[in-house]
Write an enzyme that holds these catalytic residues in place. Sequence first.
Site, PDB file in Angstrom:
ATOM      1  N   SER A   1      -7.705   3.742   9.721  1.00 25.70           N
ATOM      2  CA  SER A   1      -8.480   3.820   8.484  1.00 25.70           C
ATOM      3  C   SER A   1      -7.783   3.022   7.368  1.00 25.70           C
ATOM      4  CB  SER A   1      -8.620   5.301   8.092  1.00 25.70           C
ATOM      5  OG  SER A   1      -9.060   5.435   6.781  1.00 25.70           O
TER       6      SER A   1
ATOM      7  N   HIS B   1       0.852  -1.201   0.000  1.00 24.75           N
ATOM      8  CA  HIS B   1       0.000   0.000   0.000  1.00 24.75           C
ATOM      9  C   HIS B   1       0.878   1.238   0.000  1.00 24.75           C
ATOM     10  CE1 HIS B   1      -3.398   2.597   0.904  1.00 24.75           C
ATOM     11  NE2 HIS B   1      -2.601   3.218   1.754  1.00 24.75           N
TER      12      HIS B   1
ATOM     13  N   ARG C   1     -15.164  12.497   9.146  1.00 24.89           N
ATOM     14  CA  ARG C   1     -13.918  13.165   9.577  1.00 24.89           C
ATOM     15  C   ARG C   1     -13.531  14.258   8.592  1.00 24.89           C
ATOM     16  NH1 ARG C   1     -10.075   8.575   9.194  1.00 24.89           N
ATOM     17  NH2 ARG C   1      -8.501  10.144   9.620  1.00 24.89           N
TER      18      ARG C   1
ATOM     19  N   ASP D   1     -15.273   2.368   7.827  1.00 22.74           N
ATOM     20  CA  ASP D   1     -14.233   3.355   7.535  1.00 22.74           C
ATOM     21  C   ASP D   1     -14.725   4.364   6.503  1.00 22.74           C
ATOM     22  OD1 ASP D   1     -11.505   4.524   7.323  1.00 22.74           O
ATOM     23  OD2 ASP D   1     -11.718   3.732   5.297  1.00 22.74           O
TER      24      ASP D   1
HETATM   25  N1  URA Z   1      -6.274   7.680   3.656  1.00 29.30           N
HETATM   26  C1  URA Z   1      -7.170   6.862   4.259  1.00 29.30           C
HETATM   27  O1  URA Z   1      -7.535   5.804   3.717  1.00 29.30           O
HETATM   28  N2  URA Z   1      -7.640   7.203   5.471  1.00 29.30           N
HETATM   29  C2  URA Z   1      -7.284   8.333   6.133  1.00 29.30           C
HETATM   30  O2  URA Z   1      -7.747   8.577   7.228  1.00 29.30           O
HETATM   31  C3  URA Z   1      -6.361   9.182   5.490  1.00 29.30           C
HETATM   32  C4  URA Z   1      -5.868   8.828   4.245  1.00 29.30           C
END
Ligand code: URA
Length: 434
Positions: A183, A82, A168, A161
């Site tokens: 997240s 990732h 958020r 999420d």
């Molecule tokens: N990328 C994500 O997947 N989550 C976050 O909180 C910030 C960046």
Amino acid sequence: MRMYDLIMKKRNGGKLVKPEIDYMVKGFTAGEIPDYQMAAMMMAVYFVGLDEEETLHLTMAMAHSGDMLDLSGIHGVKVDKHSTGGVGDKTSLALTPMVAACGIKVAKMSGRGLGHTGGTIDKLESFAGFTTGITQRRFMENVERVGIAIMGQTADLAPADKKLYALRDVTATVDNMSLIASSIMSKKLASGADAIVLDVKTGSGAFMKAEKDARALAEEMVKIGKNAGRRTSAVISDMDQPLGYAVGNALEVKEAIATLKGEGPEDFVELCLALGSHMVVAGGMAESLAEAEGKLKQAVADGSALDKLAEFVEAQGGDKEAVYDTGRLPKAAYIEEVLSPQEGYVEHIVCDEIGICSLMLGGGRETKESVIDLSVGMELKKKVGDYVRIGEPLAKVHGNDKGKMEAAVKRLLGSYRFSGQPVGKPSLIKAVIE
Ligand code: URA
């Protein structure tokens, strides 16, 4: 249990326990806990913080809020990678065939997303016919047979999420290390890989501008991965200037192919080898990073990495001939050279600005509905530390609209800073967290 009490507990500096976090995440995902209470909780977390255990419980609760992909039917260790993203980040395109050619199984969920260019999926769609709309069964079969498969992220992957991030985003609570780490890791854990290698970017073109923040995020994610029983490591890499020379979807595919032929840009090759070595060791195909790097270099030298890309593209319906004949990839109608107005050493390239140039040309998405032009973008000719004379090319702009190209050229010129004194090349790998 009442959400009101949990908000008060966190606001007063308390520690939330697993049943409380599970209750909160379940209730919020089901729509039983309203946005305003979750927003208050996120603000309390922002100021008070979450400790290691709370962060792990939050991550696990979000990962389990939807489908957990079960890859256990595929033989061997499944490794995922990732990146926190950046300008010219085409790493997955070259890295996954390199490691798959070394016997590693890569089962990847990728996104499209908003950004300067498309995501990995958009870039791969430069191969005519390529699709990520494959069934889970075919996805698993391809990982087993080819060694790589890439699928679009389904709506059922960590839905908690998705909902929480949207909240958020509008309540100024994105930039908390534990919340970002949970997240990202909730989606990675739900994707089912046994081992995860993270590429955390730092610099002007990265989400984490300061190196110390990138390091803190990497450490937090590695801890979560390990506590969740997945072998996890992170490389912190430079994003203070674009990665490689190409920025734009098909142009990045072309650069990834060049890299698989052994003709890649130095920084990009270094990153692929660093991340790839960790993936090959995590997948049990080498005892040491040095041995893994040797195998990756061999896969490039003997052509097996390039052939692996072709095999993967074909397995997902794409035109594999384009791997060997890049003239078949999308091409822009116009190419314009951008000439240097100054003589000197390139001191800095405002990385974000180069990304915005790509967006202006039509290479990225401003809204979810935007249609990406895969053919447009830039090929940089000079990067930090290079010497340039007046009138020498700094870059080439590829576009389909003369007006957009003119605006992009202006912006690109404004993103270069020059110095009369020699400037050192920045190091690409800042740290490795294991
Ligand atoms: N990328 C994500 O997947 N989550 C976050 O909180 C910030 C960046």
